[in-house]
Scaffold this motif. Structure first.
Motif, PDB file in Angstrom:
ATOM      1  N   PHE A  47       0.835  -1.188   0.000  1.00  0.00           N
ATOM      2  CA  PHE A  47       0.000   0.000   0.000  1.00  0.00           C
ATOM      3  C   PHE A  47       0.873   1.242   0.000  1.00  0.00           C
ATOM      4  N   VAL A  48       0.606   2.151  -0.926  1.00  0.00           N
ATOM      5  CA  VAL A  48       1.362   3.398  -1.020  1.00  0.00           C
ATOM      6  C   VAL A  48       0.563   4.551  -0.422  1.00  0.00           C
ATOM      7  N   ALA A  49      -0.638   4.774  -0.970  1.00  0.00           N
ATOM      8  CA  ALA A  49      -1.457   5.896  -0.517  1.00  0.00           C
ATOM      9  C   ALA A  49      -2.892   5.673  -0.949  1.00  0.00           C
ATOM     10  N   GLY A  50      -3.821   6.267  -0.195  1.00  0.00           N
ATOM     11  CA  GLY A  50      -5.227   6.185  -0.527  1.00  0.00           C
ATOM     12  C   GLY A  50      -5.920   7.513  -0.308  1.00  0.00           C
ATOM     13  N   ILE A  51      -7.019   7.723  -1.011  1.00  0.00           N
ATOM     14  CA  ILE A  51      -7.758   8.963  -0.893  1.00  0.00           C
ATOM     15  C   ILE A  51      -9.252   8.690  -1.028  1.00  0.00           C
ATOM     16  N   ASP A  52     -10.033   9.375  -0.220  1.00  0.00           N
ATOM     17  CA  ASP A  52     -11.488   9.337  -0.304  1.00  0.00           C
ATOM     18  C   ASP A  52     -11.897  10.261  -1.444  1.00  0.00           C
ATOM     19  N   TRP A  53     -12.539   9.702  -2.445  1.00  0.00           N
ATOM     20  CA  TRP A  53     -12.852  10.491  -3.637  1.00  0.00           C
ATOM     21  C   TRP A  53     -13.709  11.698  -3.306  1.00  0.00           C
ATOM     22  N   SER A  54     -14.682  11.522  -2.437  1.00  0.00           N
ATOM     23  CA  SER A  54     -15.616  12.604  -2.154  1.00  0.00           C
ATOM     24  C   SER A  54     -15.022  13.642  -1.209  1.00  0.00           C
ATOM     25  N   GLY A  55     -14.522  13.187  -0.067  1.00  0.00           N
ATOM     26  CA  GLY A  55     -14.077  14.125   0.958  1.00  0.00           C
ATOM     27  C   GLY A  55     -12.628  14.530   0.871  1.00  0.00           C
ATOM     28  N   SER A  57     -10.026  12.910   2.164  1.00  0.00           N
ATOM     29  CA  SER A  57      -9.148  12.414   3.225  1.00  0.00           C
ATOM     30  C   SER A  57      -8.103  11.473   2.625  1.00  0.00           C
ATOM     31  N   THR A  58      -6.930  11.452   3.243  1.00  0.00           N
ATOM     32  CA  THR A  58      -5.830  10.660   2.692  1.00  0.00           C
ATOM     33  C   THR A  58      -5.191   9.767   3.745  1.00  0.00           C
ATOM     34  N   ALA A  59      -4.496   8.760   3.267  1.00  0.00           N
ATOM     35  CA  ALA A  59      -3.716   7.869   4.132  1.00  0.00           C
ATOM     36  C   ALA A  59      -2.487   7.417   3.346  1.00  0.00           C
ATOM     37  N   TYR A  60      -1.411   7.099   4.092  1.00  0.00           N
ATOM     38  CA  TYR A  60      -0.147   6.749   3.448  1.00  0.00           C
ATOM     39  C   TYR A  60       0.503   5.562   4.127  1.00  0.00           C
ATOM     40  N   GLY A  61       1.220   4.786   3.323  1.00  0.00           N
ATOM     41  CA  GLY A  61       2.107   3.799   3.901  1.00  0.00           C
ATOM     42  C   GLY A  61       3.246   4.519   4.616  1.00  0.00           C
ATOM     43  N   ASP A  62       3.833   3.860   5.598  1.00  0.00           N
ATOM     44  CA  ASP A  62       4.860   4.520   6.408  1.00  0.00           C
ATOM     45  C   ASP A  62       6.004   5.055   5.553  1.00  0.00           C
ATOM     46  N   PHE A  63       6.409   4.298   4.557  1.00  0.00           N
ATOM     47  CA  PHE A  63       7.549   4.714   3.744  1.00  0.00           C
ATOM     48  C   PHE A  63       7.224   5.936   2.889  1.00  0.00           C
ATOM     49  N   ALA A  64       5.924   6.192   2.662  1.00  0.00           N
ATOM     50  CA  ALA A  64       5.506   7.278   1.780  1.00  0.00           C
ATOM     51  C   ALA A  64       5.281   8.601   2.523  1.00  0.00           C
ATOM     52  N   GLY A  66       5.575  11.966   4.154  1.00  0.00           N
ATOM     53  CA  GLY A  66       6.560  13.032   4.034  1.00  0.00           C
ATOM     54  C   GLY A  66       7.222  13.130   2.674  1.00  0.00           C
ATOM     55  N   ARG A  67       7.073  12.096   1.852  1.00  0.00           N
ATOM     56  CA  ARG A  67       7.699  12.115   0.515  1.00  0.00           C
ATOM     57  C   ARG A  67       6.674  12.080  -0.609  1.00  0.00           C
ATOM     58  N   PHE A  68       5.586  11.356  -0.404  1.00  0.00           N
ATOM     59  CA  PHE A  68       4.572  11.188  -1.446  1.00  0.00           C
ATOM     60  C   PHE A  68       3.305  11.937  -1.060  1.00  0.00           C
ATOM     61  N   THR A  69       2.596  12.416  -2.078  1.00  0.00           N
ATOM     62  CA  THR A  69       1.319  13.089  -1.845  1.00  0.00           C
ATOM     63  C   THR A  69       0.300  12.595  -2.849  1.00  0.00           C
ATOM     64  N   ILE A  70      -0.826  12.113  -2.346  1.00  0.00           N
ATOM     65  CA  ILE A  70      -1.925  11.698  -3.207  1.00  0.00           C
ATOM     66  C   ILE A  70      -2.953  12.819  -3.247  1.00  0.00           C
ATOM     67  N   SER A  71      -3.525  13.018  -4.429  1.00  0.00           N
ATOM     68  CA  SER A  71      -4.556  14.033  -4.588  1.00  0.00           C
ATOM     69  C   SER A  71      -5.495  13.601  -5.694  1.00  0.00           C
ATOM     70  N   ARG A  72      -6.622  14.307  -5.802  1.00  0.00           N
ATOM     71  CA  ARG A  72      -7.539  14.000  -6.895  1.00  0.00           C
ATOM     72  C   ARG A  72      -8.155  15.273  -7.415  1.00  0.00           C
ATOM     73  N   VAL A  79      -6.684  10.933 -10.469  1.00  0.00           N
ATOM     74  CA  VAL A  79      -5.981  10.817  -9.192  1.00  0.00           C
ATOM     75  C   VAL A  79      -4.483  10.944  -9.478  1.00  0.00           C
ATOM     76  N   TYR A  80      -3.790  11.615  -8.601  1.00  0.00           N
ATOM     77  CA  TYR A  80      -2.361  11.842  -8.785  1.00  0.00           C
ATOM     78  C   TYR A  80      -1.560  11.278  -7.617  1.00  0.00           C
ATOM     79  N   LEU A  81      -0.322  10.949  -7.913  1.00  0.00           N
ATOM     80  CA  LEU A  81       0.623  10.603  -6.856  1.00  0.00           C
ATOM     81  C   LEU A  81       1.915  11.368  -7.140  1.00  0.00           C
ATOM     82  N   GLN A  82       2.159  12.384  -6.344  1.00  0.00           N
ATOM     83  CA  GLN A  82       3.405  13.129  -6.441  1.00  0.00           C
ATOM     84  C   GLN A  82       4.443  12.453  -5.562  1.00  0.00           C
ATOM     85  N   MET A  83       5.551  12.063  -6.160  1.00  0.00           N
ATOM     86  CA  MET A  83       6.594  11.343  -5.436  1.00  0.00           C
ATOM     87  C   MET A  83       7.871  12.178  -5.455  1.00  0.00           C
ATOM     88  N   ASN A  84       8.331  12.555  -4.292  1.00  0.00           N
ATOM     89  CA  ASN A  84       9.556  13.346  -4.150  1.00  0.00           C
ATOM     90  C   ASN A  84      10.608  12.556  -3.388  1.00  0.00           C
TER      91      ASN A  84
END
Length: 122
Positions: A47-55, A57-64, A66-72, A79-84
């Protein structure tokens, strides 16, 4: 029929960034959770990241965190995943996925994209 089409994968040097996109179609995604999952050969899905389509809200795997951002973007159904600060261990096939209920974590989804390869060179 739900379709998820990923794009944006590729090769990058360690420390670099990539943005993955997932174009979703086939229905409205209210009450869905969308996620990014990755997998490398011989390993279980992660699991990398998840997002509630409507609201949103987001969640991330521990490794992600501070480095990854999910958005929609609900207007674009994308849906996007920005990985830095990418690391060699982030090398994997990244899958976009959709779930018909609003749980943001885990690797069990109802619909999957075809995956996009991300390769990080150290």
């Amino acid at each position: 029929q739900v379709q998820l089409v990923e794009s944006g994968g590729g090769w990058v040097q360690a420390g670099g960034s990539l943005r993955l996109s997932c174009a979703a179609s086939g229905r409205t995604f209210s009450n869905y959770a969308m996620g990014w999952i990755r997998q490398t050969p011989g390993k279980e899905r992660e699991f990398v990241a998840g997002i509630d389509w409507s609201g949103g809200s987001t969640a991330y795997g521990d490794f992600a965190k501070g480095r990854f951002t999910i958005s929609r973007d609900t207007a674009k159904n994308t849906v996007y995943l920005q990985m830095n600060s990418l690391k060699a261990e982030d090398t994997a096939v990244y899958y976009c996925a959709a779930r018909r209920y609003r749980v943001l974590v885990g690797t069990e989804y109802d619909y999957w994209g075809q995956g996009t390869q991300v390769t990080v060179s150290s």
